[in-house]
Design a protein around this motif. Sequence first.
Motif, PDB file in Angstrom:
ATOM      1  N   LYS A   1      13.163  97.577 -43.575  1.00  0.00           N
ATOM      2  CA  LYS A   1      13.422  96.991 -44.544  1.00  0.00           C
ATOM      3  C   LYS A   1      12.350  97.295 -45.764  1.00  0.00           C
ATOM      4  N   GLU A   2      12.961  97.163 -47.004  1.00  0.00           N
ATOM      5  CA  GLU A   2      12.035  97.635 -48.120  1.00  0.00           C
ATOM      6  C   GLU A   2      10.861  96.597 -48.314  1.00  0.00           C
ATOM      7  N   LYS A   3       9.662  97.032 -48.564  1.00  0.00           N
ATOM      8  CA  LYS A   3       8.582  96.466 -48.625  1.00  0.00           C
ATOM      9  C   LYS A   3       8.038  96.254 -50.334  1.00  0.00           C
ATOM     10  N   THR A   4       7.232  95.314 -50.629  1.00  0.00           N
ATOM     11  CA  THR A   4       6.344  95.126 -51.787  1.00  0.00           C
ATOM     12  C   THR A   4       5.111  95.421 -51.224  1.00  0.00           C
ATOM     13  N   MET A   5       4.694  96.531 -51.923  1.00  0.00           N
ATOM     14  CA  MET A   5       3.109  96.732 -51.661  1.00  0.00           C
ATOM     15  C   MET A   5       2.178  95.914 -52.341  1.00  0.00           C
ATOM     16  N   ASP A   6       1.195  95.069 -51.805  1.00  0.00           N
ATOM     17  CA  ASP A   6       0.159  94.376 -52.656  1.00  0.00           C
ATOM     18  C   ASP A   6      -0.735  95.133 -53.452  1.00  0.00           C
ATOM     19  N   SER A   7      -1.147  96.423 -53.050  1.00  0.00           N
ATOM     20  CA  SER A   7      -1.967  97.287 -53.688  1.00  0.00           C
ATOM     21  C   SER A   7      -1.694  98.569 -53.301  1.00  0.00           C
ATOM     22  N   LEU A   8      -1.662  99.781 -54.128  1.00  0.00           N
ATOM     23  CA  LEU A   8      -1.549 101.012 -53.666  1.00  0.00           C
ATOM     24  C   LEU A   8      -2.117 102.014 -54.604  1.00  0.00           C
ATOM     25  N   TYR A   9      -3.073 102.704 -53.689  1.00  0.00           N
ATOM     26  CA  TYR A   9      -3.898 103.740 -54.817  1.00  0.00           C
ATOM     27  C   TYR A   9      -3.318 105.223 -54.404  1.00  0.00           C
ATOM     28  N   VAL A  10      -3.013 106.063 -55.315  1.00  0.00           N
ATOM     29  CA  VAL A  10      -2.463 107.357 -55.412  1.00  0.00           C
ATOM     30  C   VAL A  10      -3.427 108.268 -56.001  1.00  0.00           C
ATOM     31  N   ALA A  11      -3.463 109.541 -55.246  1.00  0.00           N
ATOM     32  CA  ALA A  11      -4.167 110.632 -55.936  1.00  0.00           C
ATOM     33  C   ALA A  11      -3.303 111.681 -55.371  1.00  0.00           C
ATOM     34  N   VAL A  12      -3.511 112.933 -56.522  1.00  0.00           N
ATOM     35  CA  VAL A  12      -2.842 113.878 -56.312  1.00  0.00           C
ATOM     36  C   VAL A  12      -3.583 115.247 -56.493  1.00  0.00           C
ATOM     37  N   ASP A  13      -3.446 116.252 -55.662  1.00  0.00           N
ATOM     38  CA  ASP A  13      -4.380 117.340 -55.654  1.00  0.00           C
ATOM     39  C   ASP A  13      -3.219 118.594 -56.480  1.00  0.00           C
ATOM     40  N   TYR A  14      -3.648 118.722 -57.911  1.00  0.00           N
ATOM     41  CA  TYR A  14      -2.808 119.714 -58.470  1.00  0.00           C
ATOM     42  C   TYR A  14      -3.159 121.030 -58.458  1.00  0.00           C
TER      43      TYR A  14
ATOM     44  N   VAL B   1       3.389 121.481 -61.752  1.00  0.00           N
ATOM     45  CA  VAL B   1       4.453 122.143 -62.643  1.00  0.00           C
ATOM     46  C   VAL B   1       4.053 123.791 -62.711  1.00  0.00           C
ATOM     47  N   ASP B   2       3.026 124.093 -61.820  1.00  0.00           N
ATOM     48  CA  ASP B   2       2.720 125.577 -61.709  1.00  0.00           C
ATOM     49  C   ASP B   2       3.543 126.157 -60.745  1.00  0.00           C
ATOM     50  N   ASP B   3       3.538 127.324 -60.198  1.00  0.00           N
ATOM     51  CA  ASP B   3       4.253 128.112 -59.219  1.00  0.00           C
ATOM     52  C   ASP B   3       4.144 127.728 -57.853  1.00  0.00           C
ATOM     53  N   SER B   4       3.196 126.821 -57.470  1.00  0.00           N
ATOM     54  CA  SER B   4       2.884 126.348 -56.119  1.00  0.00           C
ATOM     55  C   SER B   4       4.278 125.798 -55.502  1.00  0.00           C
ATOM     56  N   PRO B   5       4.356 125.904 -54.100  1.00  0.00           N
ATOM     57  CA  PRO B   5       5.672 125.408 -53.634  1.00  0.00           C
ATOM     58  C   PRO B   5       5.306 124.066 -52.951  1.00  0.00           C
ATOM     59  N   PHE B   6       4.184 123.409 -53.226  1.00  0.00           N
ATOM     60  CA  PHE B   6       3.871 121.986 -52.753  1.00  0.00           C
ATOM     61  C   PHE B   6       2.871 121.438 -53.486  1.00  0.00           C
ATOM     62  N   THR B   7       2.872 120.058 -53.149  1.00  0.00           N
ATOM     63  CA  THR B   7       1.845 119.192 -53.775  1.00  0.00           C
ATOM     64  C   THR B   7       1.291 118.306 -52.966  1.00  0.00           C
ATOM     65  N   ASP B   8       0.129 118.050 -52.771  1.00  0.00           N
ATOM     66  CA  ASP B   8      -0.477 117.031 -51.845  1.00  0.00           C
ATOM     67  C   ASP B   8      -0.879 115.869 -52.467  1.00  0.00           C
ATOM     68  N   VAL B   9      -0.316 114.873 -51.725  1.00  0.00           N
ATOM     69  CA  VAL B   9      -0.474 113.345 -52.471  1.00  0.00           C
ATOM     70  C   VAL B   9      -1.158 112.412 -51.439  1.00  0.00           C
ATOM     71  N   TYR B  10      -2.168 111.691 -51.851  1.00  0.00           N
ATOM     72  CA  TYR B  10      -2.882 110.822 -50.968  1.00  0.00           C
ATOM     73  C   TYR B  10      -2.812 109.409 -51.271  1.00  0.00           C
ATOM     74  N   PHE B  11      -2.363 108.515 -50.357  1.00  0.00           N
ATOM     75  CA  PHE B  11      -2.154 107.169 -50.343  1.00  0.00           C
ATOM     76  C   PHE B  11      -3.067 106.254 -49.644  1.00  0.00           C
ATOM     77  N   ARG B  12      -3.586 105.137 -50.369  1.00  0.00           N
ATOM     78  CA  ARG B  12      -4.409 104.173 -49.731  1.00  0.00           C
ATOM     79  C   ARG B  12      -4.128 102.969 -50.150  1.00  0.00           C
ATOM     80  N   THR B  13      -4.406 101.670 -49.288  1.00  0.00           N
ATOM     81  CA  THR B  13      -3.961 100.543 -49.703  1.00  0.00           C
ATOM     82  C   THR B  13      -5.107  99.684 -50.003  1.00  0.00           C
ATOM     83  N   SER B  14      -6.339 100.368 -49.829  1.00  0.00           N
ATOM     84  CA  SER B  14      -7.595  99.708 -50.603  1.00  0.00           C
ATOM     85  C   SER B  14      -8.651 100.667 -51.282  1.00  0.00           C
ATOM     86  N   LYS B  15      -9.419 100.172 -51.959  1.00  0.00           N
ATOM     87  CA  LYS B  15     -10.090 101.054 -52.642  1.00  0.00           C
ATOM     88  C   LYS B  15     -11.152 102.100 -51.936  1.00  0.00           C
TER      89      LYS B  15
END
Length: 160
Positions: free
Chosen positions: A46-59, A81-95
Amino acid sequence: MKYFKLLIAICFLGLLFSCGGDDDICESGEGTPRMKVSFKNFDTGKEKTMDSLYVAVDYGSGKVELGKQTSITSRVIPLRVDDSPFTDVYFRTSKTGAESKVRINYTTKSIYVSPGCGIKKTYEDLNSVLDPTTTNPVKALEAGQNFIENEDKTNLYLLF
């Protein structure tokens, strides 16, 4: 002198109405869309509400922190938005907590929008892979819509 004032007034009004236009500013959401990520409970699905979420992206030049959001059910994340075929995304729930790495693979297509907006990218054939060495806090992934044309539909579900 009377004609000179009239000529200046006409020139001023002409300049006032000739400036600007719809193509000067890209305000109507016609830019490159971001990927929408939603969250689900791993056990129940079931869908969940996150208390906190930290996101980082490697561009391509190292990780960029996108910051913390609290009490959210979804989040939009800009992809490369460059010609790279992928993006790496990092998720954390605490700092300082554990971090999960998700690689989003795709193909891009460029579409001309207007002189003010320029070119926007659309993403097709989305395929997300959870790094097997970082399965905490994200336990699994579930695919959503496999293309990005706007930010209305969820493209990826993270299972916590």
